[in-house]
Design a protein around this motif. Sequence first.
Motif, PDB file in Angstrom:
ATOM      1  N   LYS A 136      -9.311   2.270  -4.846  1.00 31.20           N
ATOM      2  CA  LYS A 136      -9.514   3.303  -5.876  1.00 31.20           C
ATOM      3  C   LYS A 136     -10.605   2.917  -6.873  1.00 31.20           C
ATOM      4  O   LYS A 136     -10.921   3.693  -7.776  1.00 31.20           O
TER       5      LYS A 136
ATOM      6  N   LEU B 149       3.815   1.486  -1.139  1.00 34.58           N
ATOM      7  CA  LEU B 149       4.441   1.541  -2.464  1.00 34.58           C
ATOM      8  C   LEU B 149       3.555   2.329  -3.430  1.00 34.58           C
ATOM      9  O   LEU B 149       4.035   2.977  -4.349  1.00 34.58           O
ATOM     10  N   ARG B 150       2.264   2.271  -3.214  1.00 33.90           N
ATOM     11  CA  ARG B 150       1.303   2.970  -4.060  1.00 33.90           C
ATOM     12  C   ARG B 150       0.912   4.331  -3.475  1.00 33.90           C
ATOM     13  O   ARG B 150      -0.137   4.881  -3.805  1.00 33.90           O
TER      14      ARG B 150
ATOM     15  N   ARG C  36       0.274   5.181  -0.223  1.00 35.87           N
ATOM     16  CA  ARG C  36      -0.518   5.243   1.012  1.00 35.87           C
ATOM     17  C   ARG C  36       0.392   5.346   2.234  1.00 35.87           C
ATOM     18  O   ARG C  36       1.579   5.004   2.171  1.00 35.87           O
TER      19      ARG C  36
ATOM     20  N   ARG D 104      14.597  -2.429  -6.953  1.00 35.62           N
ATOM     21  CA  ARG D 104      13.891  -1.354  -7.636  1.00 35.62           C
ATOM     22  C   ARG D 104      14.805  -0.328  -8.311  1.00 35.62           C
ATOM     23  O   ARG D 104      14.310   0.660  -8.842  1.00 35.62           O
TER      24      ARG D 104
ATOM     25  N   LEU E 284       0.835  -1.207   0.000  1.00 35.10           N
ATOM     26  CA  LEU E 284       0.000   0.000   0.000  1.00 35.10           C
ATOM     27  C   LEU E 284       0.869   1.257   0.000  1.00 35.10           C
ATOM     28  O   LEU E 284       0.597   2.219  -0.723  1.00 35.10           O
TER      29      LEU E 284
ATOM     30  N   GLY F 222      -1.223  -5.969  -1.037  1.00 31.36           N
ATOM     31  CA  GLY F 222      -1.352  -4.559  -0.643  1.00 31.36           C
ATOM     32  C   GLY F 222      -1.547  -3.662  -1.858  1.00 31.36           C
ATOM     33  O   GLY F 222      -2.380  -2.755  -1.856  1.00 31.36           O
ATOM     34  N   VAL F 223      -0.779  -3.937  -2.927  1.00 30.74           N
ATOM     35  CA  VAL F 223      -0.936  -3.167  -4.163  1.00 30.74           C
ATOM     36  C   VAL F 223      -2.344  -3.392  -4.735  1.00 30.74           C
ATOM     37  O   VAL F 223      -3.030  -2.444  -5.147  1.00 30.74           O
TER      38      VAL F 223
ATOM     39  N   ASP G 188      -4.863  -1.424  -2.826  1.00 31.82           N
ATOM     40  CA  ASP G 188      -4.867  -0.010  -3.219  1.00 31.82           C
ATOM     41  C   ASP G 188      -5.707   0.177  -4.487  1.00 31.82           C
ATOM     42  O   ASP G 188      -6.512   1.101  -4.576  1.00 31.82           O
TER      43      ASP G 188
ATOM     44  N   PHE H  95       9.194  -4.398  -6.856  1.00 34.24           N
ATOM     45  CA  PHE H  95       9.598  -4.586  -5.467  1.00 34.24           C
ATOM     46  C   PHE H  95      10.774  -5.544  -5.416  1.00 34.24           C
ATOM     47  O   PHE H  95      10.873  -6.436  -6.255  1.00 34.24           O
TER      48      PHE H  95
END
Lengths: 309, 286
Positions: free
Chosen positions: B136, A58-59, A61, B107, A56, B128-129, B132, B114
């Motif tokens: 959205k 990384l994006r 947050r 990276r 998160l 987690g990505v 996100d 990652f």
Amino acid sequence: MDYQQLIKETALDNERMIVMTAENRALVRELPALLGKRFIDTGITEQTMIGMAAGLALRGRIPICHALTTFLIMRAFEFIRTDVGIPALPVKLSGFIPGFLSDANGPTHQALEDVALMRGIPNMEVYCPAGQEDMVGMLPDIWSSESPAYVRIVTRNTGYDHAPFEKGKAEIIAFGDDINILVYGFLFSEAMKTKEILEGKGLSVGLINMRSLKPVDENIITQLAASGSLMITMEDHFICGGLYTIVAEVLLKNQLTATVLPFAMKDKWFRPALLDAVLEYEGFTGRQMADKILMTYSNKIKNAQYHTI
Amino acid sequence: MPKLLQTEYLEVIAQKVRHHIIDMSTNGGCFIGASLSCADIMVYLYCEFLNISKKTLDDDNRDFLLLSKGHDVPAMYATFAEMGWIEPSRLKNHLLTNDHIYWHPNRNIPGVEFHSGSLGHVPAVGLGVAMDCAIKGKSNKVIVITGDGELNEGSVWETLLVASAYKMNNFTLVVDRNAFQANMATEDLIPLEPLIDKFVAFGCAVRRIDGHDFSAMHETFNGLPFSEEKPNVIICDTIRGKGLPSIERRADRWFVNFNMNEIIGLHAELDGGNIATIDSEILTVR
């Protein structure tokens, strides 16, 4: 304002904030209804919570992760070190019941190495507020930064009106000519009592709230060492890797020495009981620590006299 | 129906990627077996399937691929080189301090989402990505490639429990099922089969395909998501060392550091020439 109110206001105000917990909702009970998808309870999965927090972050947050300290930072240690520490992502760790605050839970729940472990991770910042008022004053700065940070959560109030927080700076309650106490976390309140008792004996006693442990206020440590006063470190942490170690590192780095009396857990876990009983049993009440300091102080004076004869 | 697949084009790219991997298996060496087993998957995903290009790396709407089994990184960098994301000449910097091309992804190389190397971490990071994206309200895909040996790590299964609980159908775990982990066959150490059943039991929608068959990959990946409310798992059965019969399916060809004669022989072998003679002691336990 309490922790929950602060996190509620901060998160509502900022879309970047994600509130996460590994099924420890004690401090964030009202948030699921308010935050919707920005509240994520991963269940009893500290590793996955931290890995997800890294994804998160990384994006873009800023995840604030909640769990009991012992599981948050030890079960998930390598995830914190590898997924948060290496890329220096802004993941904020809120560790509940650190140190003596796990009172009667027993050694599985005793986080007495959290400061040592977290400060050993490059990029990670470590904060240990004295009480809830202090913490609520510190968190907005900690949460709005782009650094990973670990915070020892303390929900007890000290009743003390703390000075505004500045990262890397200790809060100076008072300087003493004879004795200076360096303390962090909830032991601040016991340290206040110790100070009062020692002052009752006619001594000049200083008290420093070491709330920012990494970065640490090196100036205050070198200044106190240079003053020649007796230095006291107080922490509900193993003696290895915490404040006593930090003081030793700073002194050595600056080629200084000092008489330092540490209060810490010396290579053992504490006897599980309700908090007041733990303090009494382990010798961490304000009165017990004052007695011990007095003895050390008298010896220091005697030695000094001996050496000047 | 998915658009017509340019299989021949992908085969050409995959062959070039394999040549690059051979070049990275000397002067210090690399994890060649896993890199070759994953090469076709990597080429298919980057060159055909994923909505990612060098220009869209900063775009919120693009897809994401995270490589959890870091040993495959030569296949990844070789694919990046063929796609023009990095200069092919940079691959010569493998294991040198003047670049960041080492045994695990990081990276500093554009396109790497990652870093990895510690197994069992990146499924959670990928989730987690994906979370996100879900917050959205976007429909981009997040793919995490794991090894089969990596499935020994409990954190992989922990993450699948969470992905399943949150009905993360934008999240896909791709398993490079080459049947080896380090110096052992998976089934001789910690048996994984029946693998489909295990993933199904953890709440995933599962497909199992040949990870060297571009048509099968095309059909399967274009079927994503497989369900409205389940995370996806695609088990790709692959061959460790695929493309080089002299090292295929061998436990002792995990990490290799070939000499120049062997490298020349392996390039010829890959192009259909004679089986290369391997003289050097190449069983390296790391």
